[in-house]
Design a protein around this motif. Structure first.
Motif, mmCIF file in Angstrom:
data_model
loop_
_atom_site.group_PDB
_atom_site.id
_atom_site.type_symbol
_atom_site.label_atom_id
_atom_site.label_comp_id
_atom_site.label_asym_id
_atom_site.label_seq_id
_atom_site.Cartn_x
_atom_site.Cartn_y
_atom_site.Cartn_z
ATOM 1 N N ALA A 165 0.837 -1.201 0.000
ATOM 2 C CA ALA A 165 0.000 0.000 0.000
ATOM 3 C C ALA A 165 0.871 1.250 0.000
ATOM 4 C CB ALA A 165 -0.919 -0.003 1.213
ATOM 5 N N THR A 166 1.991 1.219 0.690
ATOM 6 C CA THR A 166 2.864 2.396 0.735
ATOM 7 C C THR A 166 3.768 2.479 -0.466
ATOM 8 O OG1 THR A 166 4.500 1.207 2.033
ATOM 9 C CG2 THR A 166 2.875 2.509 3.244
ATOM 10 N N SER A 167 3.934 1.387 -1.192
ATOM 11 C CA SER A 167 4.815 1.425 -2.351
ATOM 12 C C SER A 167 4.119 1.994 -3.581
ATOM 13 C CB SER A 167 5.359 0.033 -2.666
ATOM 14 O OG SER A 167 4.314 -0.806 -3.108
ATOM 15 N N VAL A 168 2.791 2.067 -3.560
ATOM 16 C CA VAL A 168 2.060 2.650 -4.683
ATOM 17 C C VAL A 168 1.790 4.107 -4.353
ATOM 18 C CG1 VAL A 168 -0.063 2.552 -6.030
ATOM 19 C CG2 VAL A 168 1.017 0.456 -5.258
ATOM 20 N N PRO A 169 2.323 5.042 -5.153
ATOM 21 C CA PRO A 169 2.132 6.459 -4.845
ATOM 22 C C PRO A 169 0.684 6.886 -5.048
ATOM 23 C CG PRO A 169 3.323 6.183 -6.908
ATOM 24 C CD PRO A 169 3.137 4.821 -6.322
ATOM 25 N N SER A 170 0.323 8.003 -4.433
ATOM 26 C CA SER A 170 -1.026 8.517 -4.586
ATOM 27 C C SER A 170 -1.228 9.037 -6.002
ATOM 28 C CB SER A 170 -1.276 9.633 -3.564
ATOM 29 O OG SER A 170 -0.382 10.689 -3.785
ATOM 30 N N ARG A 171 -2.471 9.296 -6.373
ATOM 31 C CA ARG A 171 -2.794 9.684 -7.746
ATOM 32 C C ARG A 171 -2.167 11.005 -8.147
ATOM 33 N NH1 ARG A 171 -9.034 8.322 -6.942
ATOM 34 N NH2 ARG A 171 -8.806 6.085 -6.828
ATOM 35 N N ASP A 172 -1.959 11.917 -7.184
ATOM 36 C CA ASP A 172 -1.445 13.230 -7.536
ATOM 37 C C ASP A 172 0.074 13.248 -7.705
ATOM 38 O OD1 ASP A 172 -1.035 12.775 -4.863
ATOM 39 O OD2 ASP A 172 -1.426 14.832 -4.249
ATOM 40 N N MET A 173 0.771 12.167 -7.365
ATOM 41 C CA MET A 173 2.222 12.125 -7.550
ATOM 42 C C MET A 173 2.533 11.848 -9.021
ATOM 43 S SD MET A 173 3.620 10.212 -4.165
ATOM 44 C CE MET A 173 5.316 10.433 -4.580
ATOM 45 N N ARG B 230 7.249 3.721 2.633
ATOM 46 C CA ARG B 230 7.503 4.773 1.645
ATOM 47 C C ARG B 230 6.635 5.983 1.981
ATOM 48 N NH1 ARG B 230 9.855 4.312 -3.098
ATOM 49 N NH2 ARG B 230 9.527 2.068 -3.122
ATOM 50 N N CYS B 231 7.234 7.168 1.971
ATOM 51 C CA CYS B 231 6.536 8.418 2.289
ATOM 52 C C CYS B 231 5.772 8.926 1.077
ATOM 53 C CB CYS B 231 7.544 9.471 2.749
ATOM 54 S SG CYS B 231 6.802 11.085 3.071
ATOM 55 N N ARG C 206 -3.369 5.087 15.225
ATOM 56 C CA ARG C 206 -4.076 3.971 15.839
ATOM 57 C C ARG C 206 -3.885 2.687 15.044
ATOM 58 N NH1 ARG C 206 -10.096 5.101 16.562
ATOM 59 N NH2 ARG C 206 -9.162 6.827 17.650
ATOM 60 N N GLU C 207 -3.976 2.782 13.728
ATOM 61 C CA GLU C 207 -3.835 1.600 12.883
ATOM 62 C C GLU C 207 -2.619 1.743 11.975
ATOM 63 O OE1 GLU C 207 -7.411 0.797 10.824
ATOM 64 O OE2 GLU C 207 -8.607 0.828 12.632
ATOM 65 N N GLY C 208 -1.437 1.731 12.529
ATOM 66 C CA GLY C 208 -0.227 1.781 11.710
ATOM 67 C C GLY C 208 0.523 3.085 11.854
ATOM 68 N N PHE C 209 0.951 3.626 10.715
ATOM 69 C CA PHE C 209 1.776 4.819 10.699
ATOM 70 C C PHE C 209 1.123 5.904 9.856
ATOM 71 C CE2 PHE C 209 4.616 1.258 11.472
ATOM 72 C CZ PHE C 209 5.338 1.715 12.570
ATOM 73 N N ALA C 210 1.570 7.146 10.042
ATOM 74 C CA ALA C 210 1.056 8.278 9.277
ATOM 75 C C ALA C 210 1.405 8.121 7.803
ATOM 76 C CB ALA C 210 1.647 9.573 9.828
ATOM 77 N N GLY C 211 0.762 8.895 6.952
ATOM 78 C CA GLY C 211 0.991 8.807 5.523
ATOM 79 C C GLY C 211 2.282 9.465 5.075
ATOM 80 N N ARG C 212 2.731 10.490 5.832
ATOM 81 C CA ARG C 212 3.973 11.186 5.484
ATOM 82 C C ARG C 212 4.953 11.046 6.636
ATOM 83 N NH1 ARG C 212 2.059 17.040 4.440
ATOM 84 N NH2 ARG C 212 0.668 16.449 6.108
ATOM 85 N N CYS C 213 6.247 11.047 6.326
ATOM 86 C CA CYS C 213 7.284 10.898 7.350
ATOM 87 C C CYS C 213 7.324 12.148 8.242
ATOM 88 C CB CYS C 213 8.646 10.653 6.701
ATOM 89 S SG CYS C 213 9.264 12.027 5.713
#
Length: 192
Positions: free
Chosen positions: A40-48, A65-66, A82-89
């Motif tokens: 999930a973190t290795s696929v960048p968001s649509r705006d990247m 991956r940030c 709560r469920e893992g880590f934030a989306g950005r470093c």
């Protein structure tokens, strides 16, 4: 590990991982996402602008991956949620925090604030000596009045933006009597 209980196959990388490696999703029958957290973190968001990464680009265990900078960093570089880590470093969140504060609290961009500072000549509106760095606003209306130095902004806040209190403070500094005078027994007159 395929036959092992407590494991699920990721649809992106094809590996069997423990349930803890998948984020929750209530609408799925098993209550978990179809892909693991690493994928999930290795696929960048649509705006990247970077292309979508394939299963070979999965992130190593203990890393993420940030979304902001696109770098892979260890879990110690992330804020926990709560469920893992934030989306950005942490570094990306810290860099974006001042701009988000200006937008959220005052409705200004950094360019708007810099324009205000330039229109003031780069100095505080009140003391005209210190560099302007703190946005001042009316607490009743929310209207931005200008950009002040820390001390002047704090002074206005401590005097609760009350013009009468500020006038009394100015009279006090000029040496005018500020104490009430006794006019009659039990009756005092305040200075005007």
């Amino acid at each position: 590990m395929a036959s092992e209980e407590g494991a699920k196959r990721c649809v992106r990388c094809g590996e069997f991982r423990p349930y803890a490696a998948f984020a929750r999703k209530r609408s799925n029958l098993d209550g978990l996402q179809r892909h693991c957290r690493n994928c999930a973190t290795s696929v960048p968001s649509r705006d990247m602008e970077s292309p979508v990464l394939g299963p070979a680009d999965c992130v190593a265990e203990g890393h993420k991956r940030c979304r902001g900078c696109g770098q892979v960093k260890p879990h110690g570089e992330w804020h926990r949620k709560r469920e893992g880590f934030a989306g950005r470093c942490k570094a990306c969140r810290t860099a974006a925090r001042p701009a988000e504060h200006l937008r959220r609290k005052y409705g200004l961009t950094e360019a708007d604030r810099d324009e205000l500072i330039a229109s003031q000549g780069g100095v505080c509106c009140i003391c005209s000596s210190a560099p302007a760095a703190h946005v001042d606003h009316c607490h009743k209306t929310g209207r931005v009045r200008g950009v002040l130095c820390f001390n002047c902004n704090a002074g206005l806040g401590l005097l609760r933006d009350d013009p009468d209190a500020m006038n009394r403070a100015a009279d006090y500094l000029e040496g005018n009597a500020w104490k009430p005078t006794l006019v009659a027994p039990g009756v005092y007159q305040l200075p005007s």
